[in-house]
Structure formats: C-alpha cells, structure tokens
Design a protein around this motif. Structure first.
Motif, mmCIF file in Angstrom:
data_model
loop_
_atom_site.group_PDB
_atom_site.id
_atom_site.type_symbol
_atom_site.label_atom_id
_atom_site.label_comp_id
_atom_site.label_asym_id
_atom_site.label_seq_id
_atom_site.Cartn_x
_atom_site.Cartn_y
_atom_site.Cartn_z
ATOM 1 N N THR A 1 0.919 -1.321 0.065
ATOM 2 C CA THR A 1 0.004 0.104 -0.090
ATOM 3 C C THR A 1 0.863 1.497 0.134
ATOM 4 O O THR A 1 0.785 2.098 -0.756
ATOM 5 N N GLU B 1 -4.476 -5.045 -1.968
ATOM 6 C CA GLU B 1 -5.607 -6.186 -1.196
ATOM 7 C C GLU B 1 -6.069 -6.840 -2.671
ATOM 8 O O GLU B 1 -6.177 -8.241 -2.307
ATOM 9 N N ARG C 1 -6.371 4.174 6.020
ATOM 10 C CA ARG C 1 -5.153 3.523 6.471
ATOM 11 C C ARG C 1 -5.423 2.602 7.379
ATOM 12 O O ARG C 1 -6.008 3.067 8.478
ATOM 13 N N GLY C 2 -5.130 1.329 7.404
ATOM 14 C CA GLY C 2 -5.175 0.470 8.422
ATOM 15 C C GLY C 2 -6.725 -0.099 8.240
ATOM 16 O O GLY C 2 -6.991 -0.838 9.363
HETATM 17 N N1 ASP Z 1 -3.452 -2.173 3.058
HETATM 18 C C1 ASP Z 1 -4.044 -0.978 3.822
HETATM 19 C C2 ASP Z 1 -3.117 -0.212 4.536
HETATM 20 O O1 ASP Z 1 -1.780 -0.442 4.533
HETATM 21 C C3 ASP Z 1 -5.035 -1.680 5.066
HETATM 22 C C4 ASP Z 1 -4.513 -2.302 6.248
HETATM 23 O O2 ASP Z 1 -3.291 -2.424 6.143
HETATM 24 O O3 ASP Z 1 -5.307 -2.494 6.977
HETATM 25 O O4 ASP Z 1 -3.237 0.722 5.162
#
Ligand code: ASP
Ligand code: MG
Length: 468
Positions: A48, A131, A212-213
């Motif tokens: 990402t 993803e 993010r996340g």
């Molecule tokens: N791949 C996304 C990010 O790095 C979502 C996640 O990691 O939860 O933000």
C-alpha cells in the motif's frame, strides 16, 4: 459458530508468515467442527505504501519511479506465489491472475503518469491493487492444501460506502444485506471466503478505501453483517497492554476491555487498530479479540460490551502518542465572539488536519490544540492564511510534545485519580503543559515535552500498580 479473522499486511509478507497464517486458518476450521470462517486480508506489507508513493510520483510525472513501483509489486507477489503454492496447475492459475492484475495496474499508472494527474477517485483505485493481489495469494495457498476457498474484493462481498474517497464510510444497512446474501451461500458449500480488507465501493461502483489500516474496519463490517460472534485481529504482539512495551519494560497484556476503553486506546502506542474499527460491532454481542499469531497460547485481549467485574480496575492503561505538536492560538478578538472555535476547526478540517486534543480557556482568549507533527505545517499555514492578524493575534507552537493518556472505565466517579496522577508527575519534576478530560471520565490526557514522555509513563505505570 461464525468467526471473522483478519491478517494484516505484516503477517503475510514472507513465505513463513503466509504459511503460519494458512496453518491458523486450517486449524481453526478443523478445531470447531462446522466453523463458518471469513478471512480478511490486507495488502502484503509494504505494498500500500508503494502504491500511494507511486500516486505522488505520478503527480510529478516521475515515470521512472512509477515503473519501478509496478515492477516491485510484481516481483513481491510472484516470488511469494512461487514459494507458497506447490501444485503446478494452481501455480499456473495464480500466476495468470496476478499477471492480469499487474497488467491492469501498469496500464492505469502509465496513463496517469502521462497526464501527471491523480484524482482522489483514481488514488483509491490504485491503492486497491494491494488487497486485490493479496487475496489471490492467500486463496491459492489455501487451495494448495486442499481447503476450498474463494476470493472477493470489498465490492464483490458487498461493502457499500459513501464517495468520500480515501476515508469512506460504510452504509451499513445496505451493506449488511448484501454481505449476508453473498457469504451465506459460500458457507453452505463449505467454502472459506477470502475478502480484501480496506477496499469497498460507492453507489456508482467506484472503488473506495476505508482509510489507512482499514482492514480492521472491513473485518468488523463483515462481522456485523453476518452476525459473527467473534472477530479475531491477528497481530505480532500479545494484545492491548498496560503501556507501550518500548517504554515500560514488561507491561501486562489486558485480558478484557470495554469497547469505549479500546476506542480510547486505539490511537495510542503500538498501532493496534483503525480508530473507527469498533463502530460496526459496538452495539452487538460480537467480541473483538486481539491475538498474537506467533504466540497463540496467549489468550490476547478480548474487547466486549460488558467486561467482567474482575477487569474493572480504576486505571487500566497508560498510553502515549509521540511525534505530536501543540498549537496555541490567542487574541482578544476571540473573546465573546461566538463561532470562533467553529471557524478555526472548520478551516483546519477542510485542509485535512486532524485535531487530537483541544482545550479552551474560560476567558475564551486562547485555544490550544494538539496535532500530529506531520500535520503541523499544514495547520500553521491554514491558520496564518485565514485568521492571523484578524481573529487571531498570535500563534505559538511547541513542535515536539507527547500526549499521555490514563485510560480506564473504573475511573468514572472515583475521587482523587487526577490528584494521584499529577502528584506522581510532579514527583518526577515534569511540567504538564495541557490537560483534558472528557466528561465520560474514561480518559484523562495531558501533554508533556517529548523528552519527559518515557519518565512520565513509567512512573504512572508503577504508581498505579499496573505491572502487578
Ligand atoms: N493495506 C491498507 C493499509 O496499509 C489497509 C490495512 O493494512 O489495514 O493501510
Ligand atoms: Mg497495512
């Protein structure tokens, strides 16, 4: 029993780690006979980041960087694929799928870099490839060991959001119906759905991302939709702790937390979860469990609506956020002028500055706020451009402070907690710069110079007896 499990990007970024994740899925599917399991995966770490950096490179028409990004992403996935899939036909199919996705990514990136432009919509589309690729890896790895599984993007599984690209919010009523409709037939056929975290789609079918996340968020959205009894967020540490292990030698793992306590803590310390991740399950009986994928014997932390009496300590955790900055704005023009705070916060919000803490003096002549160091520049520029010399007379900045928060629902209505906190801090000769406590009394937070952060956390951890 319906369970949703989420594997973050750092849990699938090597051969061994993917094999460990696959083993966990296999064991849990077998352990509870008839388990209905949904797996959410993030992008392989750091895909990402590479994709978002490439978006910035596109804006600078940096063709070289963009090309390298596509190549890197390609080789990350193809080399993992070779190591984790052994059956030739499956390997071939997986390779073909990955190749198609990489081709699509390449075409989009080439077009965009030619124009030198990335709209928020396009950025989300580009970010979604992380993803979209990782679900293929995990699905084929499961098939390789004989487990029936199928991959689905956020859109395919039915997560519908508004069109606020990069921070989209789910429209839960429609989402619930769609997700249930999609997942139940798969359960009937004993198929394990592998769902892409982080990504969804808006009403027009555009790809959106949840921030993010965001895979944690995807996990709870799916859990709420299928009435899962538990969501397991796999991590590389044992659970939520009484303090940051990088500061306090041996913090303890908290066995149980209420949703509100967990929300207070989610912003702090080690990055545990997306700040809005608990929203979809907060009114349900679904429990969220944080567990270590490499130390499965440890029970981890269970986040539930009503934790047992036993875990109702006054203070549960001393949390801290470093790399923050304090901005203090003042001026006589602010006194008795309704709407001052609204104007300031509104223009900061429009410029995407997130404010972590606020306090205003009763005279109304000054407002202090805490922002992340990354946002400081933007915040100051916004304030200067819009208000300085008019509403605001002066802007003072302390660019290296830490927020320390003392969290625990048992603090509610208990006298003397604040006195105890500040007595401990004073003992260490530490100056407190700003204090806030919400009326929920769940959380008392204060600001100190960053150099005092560790000493403050340690003494509070000790004086509240959290190590015992
Ligand atoms: N791949 C996304 C990010 O790095 C979502 C996640 O990691 O939860 O933000
Ligand atoms: Mg990630």
């Amino acid at each position: 029993m319906r369970i949703v499990m989420k594997f973050g990007g750092t849990l699938i970024d090597s051969e061994d780690k993917i094999k460990n994740a696959i083993q966990i899925i296999k064991n849990h599917k077998k352990k509870f006979f008839n388990n209905e399991l949904v797996i959410i995966v993030s992008a392989v770490n750091p895909v990402t980041d590479i994709l978002l950096d490439a978006c910035n490179a596109i804006k600078k028409k940096d063709k070289v960087y963009v090309k390298k990004a596509v190549n890197d992403i390609n080789s990350i996935h193809t080399s993992l694929l070779d190591k984790i899939i052994s059956k030739t036909d499956l390997k071939k199919q997986a390779r073909k799928t990955i190749k198609c996705l990489i081709k699509e990514l390449e075409m989009i990136m080439e077009g965009a870099v030619f124009l030198g432009e990335v709209t928020p919509k396009l950025q989300d589309y580009i970010a979604s490839f992380g993803e979209r690729l990782s679900i293929v890896l995990i699905t084929f790895a499961l098939r390789d060991i004989g487990i029936k599984s199928e991959y689905l993007t956020g859109k395919e599984v039915g997560i519908l959001t508004d069109s606020n690209f990069s921070e989209a919010r789910p429209l839960m009523d429609t989402t619930k119906l769609r997700v249930l409709h999609k997942i139940e037939p798969l359960f009937k056929e004993k198929i394990v759905p592998i769902v892409a975290g982080f990504i969804a789609s808006d009403q027009n079918g555009n790809t959106t991302t949840l921030g993010r996340g965001g895979s944690d968020y995807s996990a709870t959205i799916i859990a709420a939709s299928i009435n899962a009894i538990e969501v397991w967020l796999w991590n590389e540490f044992d659970g939520m702790m009484t303090a940051d292990p990088r500061i306090v030698g041996k913090p303890k793992v908290l066995a149980e937390l209420s949703f509100s306590e967990a929300v207070e803590m989610s912003m702090f310390g080690l990055k545990y979860m997306h700040p809005r991740a608990l929203e979809p399950v907060i009114d349900s009986r679904t429990a969220v469990i944080i567990k270590n994928a490499y130390n499965q014997k440890n029970k981890g932390t269970k986040i539930i609506q009503n934790p047992s009496r036993e875990s109702e300590k006054t203070v549960k955790s001393i949390t801290s956020i470093r790399n923050t900055a304090l901005i203090d704005v003042s001026g006589w023009g602010m006194i008795g002028a309704p709407g001052t705070a609204a104007k300031i916060f509104d223009s900061l919000a429009k410029n995407k500055v997130n404010i972590m803490m606020i306090s205003q003096s009763p005279s109304e002549s000054s407002i202090s706020m805490v922002v992340r160091q990354n946002d400081l520049d933007k915040a100051i520029t916004t304030l200067e451009l819009n208000f300085l010399g008019r509403l605001i007379k002066q802007i003072n900045v302390n660019d290296n402070v830490s927020v320390i928060a003392v969290v625990g629902s048992g603090m509610r209505g208990i006298k003397g907690v604040a006195a105890k906190i500040f007595t401990s801090i004073a003992k260490k000769n530490i100056n407190v710069i700003m204090i806030t406590q919400g009326s929920s009394e769940l959380n008392l937070a204060f600001i100190v110079n960053d150099e005092n952060c560790e000493a403050a956390v340690r003494i509070l951890h000790e004086d509240f007896g959290l190590a015992k």
